[in-house]
Each structure stands twice: as C-alpha cells, then as structure tokens.
Design a protein around this motif. Structure first.
Motif, short mmCIF file in Angstrom:
data_model
loop_
_atom_site.label_atom_id
_atom_site.label_comp_id
_atom_site.label_asym_id
_atom_site.label_seq_id
_atom_site.Cartn_x
_atom_site.Cartn_y
_atom_site.Cartn_z
N VAL A 79 0.84 -1.21 0.00
CA VAL A 79 0.00 0.00 0.00
C VAL A 79 0.87 1.25 0.00
O VAL A 79 0.60 2.22 -0.74
CB VAL A 79 -0.97 -0.01 1.21
CG1 VAL A 79 -1.66 1.34 1.36
CG2 VAL A 79 -2.01 -1.12 1.05
N ILE A 80 1.91 1.27 0.82
CA ILE A 80 2.79 2.45 0.86
C ILE A 80 3.49 2.63 -0.49
O ILE A 80 3.60 3.75 -1.00
CB ILE A 80 3.81 2.34 2.01
CG1 ILE A 80 3.08 2.51 3.36
CG2 ILE A 80 4.93 3.37 1.87
CD1 ILE A 80 3.96 2.36 4.57
N SER A 81 3.92 1.54 -1.07
CA SER A 81 4.60 1.62 -2.36
C SER A 81 3.68 2.18 -3.44
O SER A 81 4.06 3.06 -4.23
CB SER A 81 5.11 0.23 -2.74
OG SER A 81 5.76 0.26 -3.97
N VAL A 82 2.43 1.70 -3.46
CA VAL A 82 1.45 2.23 -4.43
C VAL A 82 1.17 3.71 -4.15
O VAL A 82 1.13 4.55 -5.06
CB VAL A 82 0.15 1.39 -4.39
CG1 VAL A 82 -0.99 2.11 -5.10
CG2 VAL A 82 0.38 0.03 -5.02
N SER A 83 1.00 4.06 -2.86
CA SER A 83 0.72 5.46 -2.48
C SER A 83 1.84 6.39 -2.90
O SER A 83 1.60 7.49 -3.42
CB SER A 83 0.52 5.57 -0.96
OG SER A 83 -0.54 4.76 -0.54
N MET A 84 3.07 5.97 -2.67
CA MET A 84 4.23 6.77 -3.04
C MET A 84 4.26 7.02 -4.54
O MET A 84 4.47 8.14 -5.00
CB MET A 84 5.52 6.03 -2.66
CG MET A 84 5.83 6.08 -1.21
SD MET A 84 6.62 7.65 -0.77
CE MET A 84 7.57 7.11 0.64
#
Lengths: 405, 405
Positions: free
Chosen positions: A260-265
C-alpha cells in the motif's frame, strides 16, 4: 510536460472490484467524466479527507458515510461541487439517490466524489443521465480507463499496482490518482483510490491509510493550495482466500502495508511529476531537525518559495534563495552556522556559508537535470522529513490564468 | 509594469541630512550603486530588521550599531552580502572602516546596508573606490537620485514626503524605499529610509517606527519570501527648532506619527505597486476575526495563493479559489456558513455559498480593474487586518528565472 512519468504500468484487476466509465458532458461534450466503482459486499473502506474548512459537498457526504457498508464510489470531474452551500449538498445527495435506485442498494452505501471548478452548481441531470452507461461498462479490468476518467488538468493518467504472495495466495493492491494543481494535500490528496482484495478490519485499514497518506500524499506540494475536494480512499474487498487482518502486525499485514505504501508513493509522486507546468521533479529532504514539525516547516518553506521554484525552472543554481527560505521558516533558535545544504551530491553551503569546494559549474550541472534533490542538514537533532515538489514555470501561470476559458 | 505608480513626488530636503550617490560598478559598469547618507551630530536613529535567521552581514552590523551615535548610512546594491559567513562580516566591516577613515568618525557610527544577489562575495575594493565620489556628491536635495541609487529589480524609484506646521515651525518627514521581489517583510521591508528633522528620543523613535512598520511594511507581500536583508531606518536629525519629543503623546508627537505612518504607507504600497511582474495592486481586507492573527492568517493565505494570483493576472473572477484559500488558512473552528466575501463592492459569497445576487459579469467588471480589493467578513469577532499584494504574471516568472543572467 510531465517529468519522468511514462504510460500507465500494468494495473492488475482486484477481485471484488469493478469500474465503469461514461460521458456526461459536464465541461466538454464527449469527455469521459463520470466514473462508477463497485465493491463487493463485505468490503471495508478507509478514507482520509481534506482539512480545508470550505470542504466540498461530496466530501461532507463521503465522510459521513464511509464507515458504514459501502457499495459504490461515484466520481465526476469538471465540477467540484464546492462553495455551493446547501444546494450543493442536496445535489450530491440526488446523484447518489439516483445511483441507489438504479442498483438497488441503500443511498448511504454510495460515496460521491467531485473535482473541477469550485463554486458552480453541479449539473445533476447530466450526471444522472450518464449513470446507466457507466453501470453497463462495469468490469474488473477497467482501471486504465478510470484513471483517465478522473483527470482534470492532468496531462497523463496515474496508476500503480503491486502483487505479493502469502501462503500461496496472490494479493493485489492497485490504485489510481489525479491532481496537478491546487495540490498541498492536508490528510489526503486531490483524489486517490487504492483497492486490495485482502480482507482487513476497518480500524486496521484506516490506520494503514492514514500512515500511508502521511508518508506520500501528505508530503507533496505543487502550489501550496490545499484543495476543497481532497479525498483518498482505501478499499479492501476481502476476496483473497486469506484470514482477515485485524491487527496492525504480522507478516501478512507487513506485506500489505509495504504494498500500500509503495502504491501510495508512486501515485503521490506521479501527481508531482504531472504538476501544472512542471519541468522538474524536486525532492526536498531535511535532516537533523529537533522535531519532525521543524523539518516540515523548513521543507515547505523551500518547496513553496516562488523564488526557488523559478530558479529551478531556469536551471539556475541561485542557492542564496534556499538559504533565505530556510532562514524564514520560523525554526526557533536556529543556528545558521551549523547548516549544510546539498544540491544533488554537491555541497553548496557548509556551516552556513558558501562551501569552499563549491563551483558554479557543479551547481549548474545538477540544476540542468530534470530530477533534482535539495538536502538540508540542520545538525540539531535526529528527525528527518522528505517533501516532493515541482518548479514554477511560465506554463503554470498560463494553465491557471486560462483555467476557466 | 508598475501599477498606479507615477514619477517621484516632490521629496522635501530634511535639515541635518545629506545624500551622495556614486557608481562602483558592482553588477554593471556605470550603474549608480552606492549611496552614502550623512546625518547631523545628535541625530537619533531607530531601526527594524529582518527576522530571517540567515540575515545578511550588514544587517548583523547595523543591528549592533544603530542604538549608538550614528553619522553615516552606507548602502550598496548588486550584492546582498548574505549567506557569506564570517568573510562577509569582515567585508562589511572593511567598507565601514574605509568610510570612517575618509570622514574621521568612529567606525561604529556607520551603518552598512546591502541588497542584491545572495551568496556572492562583496566586492569591497569596488565599493571603497566609489566612496570619495559619493562623499563629494553629498547634498540635502539628493533624495531622488538616492531613491534611484538603491534600486535593484525595481522599475521605478519610490519616495514620499510630508510636512506639517507646529508652533509656526515646519517639520519634514521624507523617505525612500526599494524592493520588488523576495518581499514579505517580517519586521521591516527590503530597504527603507525615513528621515525627519524633529528631535525625538531614541525610545520614542523606535516605538514609532515599530508601530508604523507594523501598519505598512509588515503588511505587504509579493511572493511570501522574507528577505535576508530587510531593514527600515527612521532618523531624527533634531534640526527643527522645537522641543525634543520624549513621550509618545501630545500634539507634536501625534502630528509626527501621522506623517511617519503616511510616508511609510506610501512607501510600502509603492513596493507592491512595483512588485515583480505586477499588473494588479490588490488589497486584501479581513474583518470580523476573533483575533488579529487569524485575520492575518486568512489574509496571507489569500495573498500568497498562486491560484488566486494567477486568476487576478487573468482578470478571471474565479472566486472559488478565494474560498479554498480561506478554508485552508488554519482558523480554528471556522464556521464557513457565516462567511461573506466581496470583490470590490460586489458580494460574491454570502453565508458561505455563492451570493444569489452575484453574476459573472459583476465579478469580471471588478477583476478588469488594475486596483482590486478582496474583502472577507468572518463574522466571529471585531478584529480587522489589511494586506497589500500583487498578481502572479508571466513576467514574475521571467524576471526571477533570469535574475542572475
């Protein structure tokens, strides 16, 4: 003019989630401007919303409803339905009621989202007329079309997707976002939708989204103007054959969090890369702060300075403007004699003055690049923060001077 | 592109004060870039200086010295002597020492001021070489030449002058200022010099300047970038045949205060009118605030918004951007349902929504003018603040992208 932003990557469908796109002709005839998203029964939804006091009518409704059972997300572009008072709220309710009637779900199971011009009445009938076509278009592999359907001044659609394996099961996280101006998200970004087929309890999902937004969407700025319509939603359809995540720990949670963090970034940085008139993608890193807040204060003073942004546009290593911005950031008892500043790998300021080793040629070489990092070492603590921003170009002025014409 | 700024008005000489201008060729050969001002023995001097932590070397020196006996003010343009560390401080001291030697006064009786590019070494020899010519040029009626001599990106010189009678004696207040970019003074403006022949004790003079700067120079913004070099000085030569003012009351003090504030306002507004790339002169008035600070927060959110500034440039009454800026100003518990917004005399927002009487034609007519007022009524208290600013034009980007070329 997007900086380092290519065509959409492969966006993996997420089991339990479908998207449909249609044209309501809100701002221009023929433009795809209505997106309906359907999530499977039992999905959990987390949301973060703008802190702007003048938040839009759809933000008010979605914020009221997102904790209950949610089945549809209804987005229109071309009109923000903000600054529209009570009539705006009724208009948002009407579009939701129409979709509820067509689909047989409760009106409160529908979350509305709008983006576009502020202060004009929402053309409810046009949106209602487009709903049947959008519903007929619903399918799991429609992410790319939806990414285009939510665009306003964006020049490119924005999406990101990750998959990971857990106990032999594939889990997917796919998201799309839009936004290119009025970007300084405060709790969320312009519009972002991230969906996973993991099964996650609402409280864990909300904490995950808040954490992830604070590392990504809440660290970007284009012009410092926080929108009235910022929303970022995280949906968990629960279709993957894995146990429900009910605690913010364990291998499955950690793997999901990383995805999720990777997609958000990627989505947040894509907004900056496609910032209005952007010719540079700029990373401002502040290290050695006594508090996270003072790192953010320094970072935003640099990222919002029109003088630094125009120098970046001109590829001019006018680093004195960086010092001036650091100096006015309001950090208490700042000892400028400790501060080092780096442009890329080049030390431009050492202990508060021009570095002895610095040459204009070194600075010019860094500034000539499309992706530039500015690193500020305060040397007064252990906190760090990173912000992403753009330059300020003629094109930004042109786009925003002509936005409504 | 200055907005409503004509040729210099008549600048009355002030008994006990002389000005001399010379060319040191700091940035361009032949450019008048050194100004020496001499005040009579016994003059009192008040000063307000930038709060930027990276303040320039001359600011550090002037702030140390201005409370003692002051005889000369030495200004150079073309180089800010900021971000120059210890060598910059020594350079500023050397120029003062040279002037002290030529004039036979104590080195500490000389206040240095610099404005121009940040971070480059001060060309001390060039300035020293120009001092004899500047001294030879000293005369009381040299205000207009000095107003030009302190300019950088200014397109027009800025000056204001008032006279009043007290007990049959004429008292004069004359001032000049410069500045067009990196303008969001915090305690003072870029450079401002105001001189009177009244006799005023230092403490009263300082209070008068602080009060006056807070009503004028500290209420203007062009790009929100607080300079490293802001200084505003108020000199009282004491040559008028009137008793010394030792208390902040009485008819003579009140008359002087009115004249100083009037001159400060005119000088501060002249800086905005000549703001880099300015095509509009914009007054942002916030009324009905619970505190002065929240009025300022709202006013600056509006005045610094790139989206509002580009709409002003385009003469586009895109008033939704004003609501968005008010909403993100961080006012606690803001009830947007109480807020009215006026563009000129036209009510655009009533009780938080589009005013029923508003038409796009009304808004467009106001926006077409060169001088525009935005009035925001918060309806939650009795505090008011007014800020003056400019639009954001292609020319601003051009000027600041090409500043060093």
């Amino acid at each position: 003019m997007a900086v380092g932003l290519g065509p959409l990557p492969e966006l993996h469908p997420v089991p339990g989630f479908e998207l449909g796109i249609a044209s309501a002709g809100i701002k221009r005839p023929g433009r795809k401007d209505v997106v309906v998203m359907r999530c499977a029964e039992g999905s959990t939804v987390a949301g973060v919303f703008t802190l702007n006091a003048f938040c839009a009518a759809p933000v008010i409704l979605s914020r009221q409803r997102f904790e209950g059972p949610v089945r549809y997300l209804l987005t229109n572009t071309g009109n923000a339905n903000a600054g529209t008072g009570e009539p705006g709220l009724l208009a948002a309710q009407r579009t939701c009621a129409s979709l509820a009637q067509l689909t047989g779900v409760a009106e409160t199971a529908i979350l509305p989202f709008s983006t576009g011009v502020i202060g004009e009445p929402l053309p409810v009938e046009k949106i209602e007329a487009a709903l049947p076509a959008a519903l007929a278009d619903l399918k799991p592999d429609n992410w790319a079309a939806a990414a285009s359907g939510i665009m306003t001044t964006d020049t490119l659609p924005k999406g990101a997707s990750r998959q990971f394996q857990h106990d032999g099961v594939t889990v997917t996280v796919t998201g799309i976002s839009k936004g290119a101006g009025m970007i300084k998200p405060n709790m969320a970004t312009m519009l972002g939708y991230i969906v996973t087929d993991a099964k996650v309890s609402r409280s864990v999902l909300q904490a995950l989204l808040s954490d992830s937004a604070n590392k990504s969407f809440n660290r970007i700025t284009i012009d410092g103007d926080t929108s009235t319509n910022d929303c970022c939603m995280l949906v968990a359809t629960g279709q993957a054959a894995l146990p429900e995540i009910t605690e913010a720990q364990g291998p499955l949670f950690e793997a999901l969090k990383a995805a999720v963090i990777s997609v958000s970034m990627e989505l947040a940085q894509a907004i900056v890369r496609d910032g209005e008139g952007a010719t540079k993608f700029v990373t401002v890193q502040v290290n050695g702060g006594a508090t996270h807040q003072e790192c953010l204060d320094v970072g935003y003073a640099v990222a919002h300075s029109p003088l630094i942004k125009t120098a970046l546009f001109a590829s001019d290593p006018n680093w004195g403007r960086i010092l001036a911005a650091v100096g006015r950031a309001g950090v208490p008892q700042l000892n400028v004699g400790l501060i080092d500043v780096f442009l890329g790998d080049v030390c431009i300021t050492s202990k508060g003055g021009r570095a002895a080793t610095y040459t204009e040629e070194q600075g010019a070489a860094v500034m000539a690049q499309a992706e530039i990092s500015i690193r500020i070492e305060l040397d007064r603590g252990n906190c760090s923060e990173t912000i992403w921003t753009t330059d300020l170009s003629h094109e930004y002025v042109k786009i925003n001077a002509e936005y409504r014409t």
